[in-house]
Design an enzyme around this catalytic site. Structure first.
Site, PDB file in Angstrom:
ATOM      1  N   GLY A  58     -12.211   1.176  -6.216  1.00 15.43           N
ATOM      2  CA  GLY A  58     -12.243   1.661  -5.734  1.00 15.43           C
ATOM      3  C   GLY A  58     -13.247   2.364  -4.679  1.00 15.43           C
ATOM      4  N   SER A  76       0.623   2.089  -8.382  1.00 17.58           N
ATOM      5  CA  SER A  76      -0.334   2.795  -9.101  1.00 17.58           C
ATOM      6  C   SER A  76       0.065   3.874 -10.055  1.00 17.58           C
ATOM      7  CB  SER A  76      -1.883   3.148  -8.967  1.00 17.58           C
ATOM      8  OG  SER A  76      -2.905   2.158  -8.092  1.00 17.58           O
ATOM      9  N   ARG A  90      -4.234  11.284 -13.713  1.00 20.29           N
ATOM     10  CA  ARG A  90      -5.173  10.280 -14.916  1.00 20.29           C
ATOM     11  C   ARG A  90      -4.771  11.523 -16.242  1.00 20.29           C
ATOM     12  NH1 ARG A  90      -8.917   6.661 -11.836  1.00 20.29           N
ATOM     13  NH2 ARG A  90     -10.483   8.234 -11.878  1.00 20.29           N
ATOM     14  N   ILE A 139       0.815  -1.319   0.364  1.00 25.36           N
ATOM     15  CA  ILE A 139       0.025   0.168  -0.172  1.00 25.36           C
ATOM     16  C   ILE A 139       1.038   1.659  -0.028  1.00 25.36           C
ATOM     17  CG2 ILE A 139      -1.867   1.390   1.553  1.00 25.36           C
ATOM     18  CD1 ILE A 139      -2.916  -1.378   2.243  1.00 25.36           C
ATOM     19  N   ALA A 155     -12.180   1.437 -12.396  1.00 27.92           N
ATOM     20  CA  ALA A 155     -11.571   1.452 -11.119  1.00 27.92           C
ATOM     21  C   ALA A 155     -12.431   1.257 -10.187  1.00 27.92           C
ATOM     22  CB  ALA A 155     -11.857   3.074 -10.963  1.00 27.92           C
ATOM     23  N   HIS A 202      -5.886   9.083  -7.635  1.00 25.76           N
ATOM     24  CA  HIS A 202      -5.568   9.267  -8.734  1.00 25.76           C
ATOM     25  C   HIS A 202      -6.079   9.834  -9.744  1.00 25.76           C
ATOM     26  CE1 HIS A 202      -4.724   4.276  -7.479  1.00 25.76           C
ATOM     27  NE2 HIS A 202      -4.627   5.569  -5.914  1.00 25.76           N
ATOM     28  N   ASP A 224      -7.656  -1.260 -11.790  1.00 24.56           N
ATOM     29  CA  ASP A 224      -6.583  -0.616 -10.309  1.00 24.56           C
ATOM     30  C   ASP A 224      -7.922  -0.596  -9.493  1.00 24.56           C
ATOM     31  OD1 ASP A 224      -4.902   0.059  -8.688  1.00 24.56           O
ATOM     32  OD2 ASP A 224      -4.921   2.098  -8.929  1.00 24.56           O
TER      33      ASP A 224
END
Length: 178
Positions: free
Chosen positions: A35, A15, A53, A10, A33, A49, A82
């Site tokens: 998450g 990523s 991108r 982590i 994604a 994140h 991810d």
């Protein structure tokens, strides 16, 4: 299909490394994604994140579906998933204490990943899959934690075995494994 597997702890930089690899590929990119925004801290992680991108990447935010969304992949040249560990965590959130003790639940989750791998092998995309490494820490104290470690450990082994390339990222430094 070309499969690149990226693992690490982590906050290891895995990523970001996978994003750089995907960015280096030509064609349309789909960022898958898993998450889920459960609190403010997770919202901040997701925002990091999103900001990293490229704006021309499409995003599929689907926290629970792995195999059923594969038809969407066909419109893209590059798929970045991810991360598989977030998908598994989402599956674990709804398990009962009894299900955590049943081997058939572990088996069904692993089989879903096997089915997903079979599906992506039939396509021509370059697929990047990110996952947390669970093999470097101690055994979890709770039954949920042990279930997660057991299943993710097996999933990671499957991904690494099927991958054309595999990397481990430690402290932001990628190490090519395969």
């Amino acid at each position: 299909m070309t499969l690149t597997y990226v693992t690490g702890g982590i906050r290891s930089g895995k990523s970001e490394f996978a994003e750089q690899l995907a960015f280096s590929q030509a064609g349309r990119v789909l960022y898958v994604a898993f998450g889920v925004q459960t609190d403010q801290e997770m919202e901040k992680r997701i925002d990091i994140h999103k900001k990293r991108r490229p704006s021309d990447w499409d995003v599929l935010e689907e926290p629970n579906e792995l195999t059923s969304v594969q038809t969407v992949y066909q419109d893209y040249d590059v798929i970045l998933v991810d991360c598989i560990s977030s998908w598994l965590a989402n599956q674990c959130m709804w398990l009962t204490e009894q299900e955590l003790k049943e081997d058939n639940k572990k088996t069904s989750l692993i089989e879903e990943v096997e089915l997903w791998l079979k599906g992506i092998q039939e396509n021509q995309q370059h697929v990047f899959v990110v996952s947390n490494e669970v093999g470097l820490g101690g055994v979890a104290l709770s039954s949920l934690g042990r279930f997660f470690q057991d299943v993710l450990g097996k999933i990671n082994q499957l991904l690494a075995a099927e991958a054309d390339e595999a990397y481990a990222v430690f402290s932001g430094l990628p190490l090519r494994l395969k």
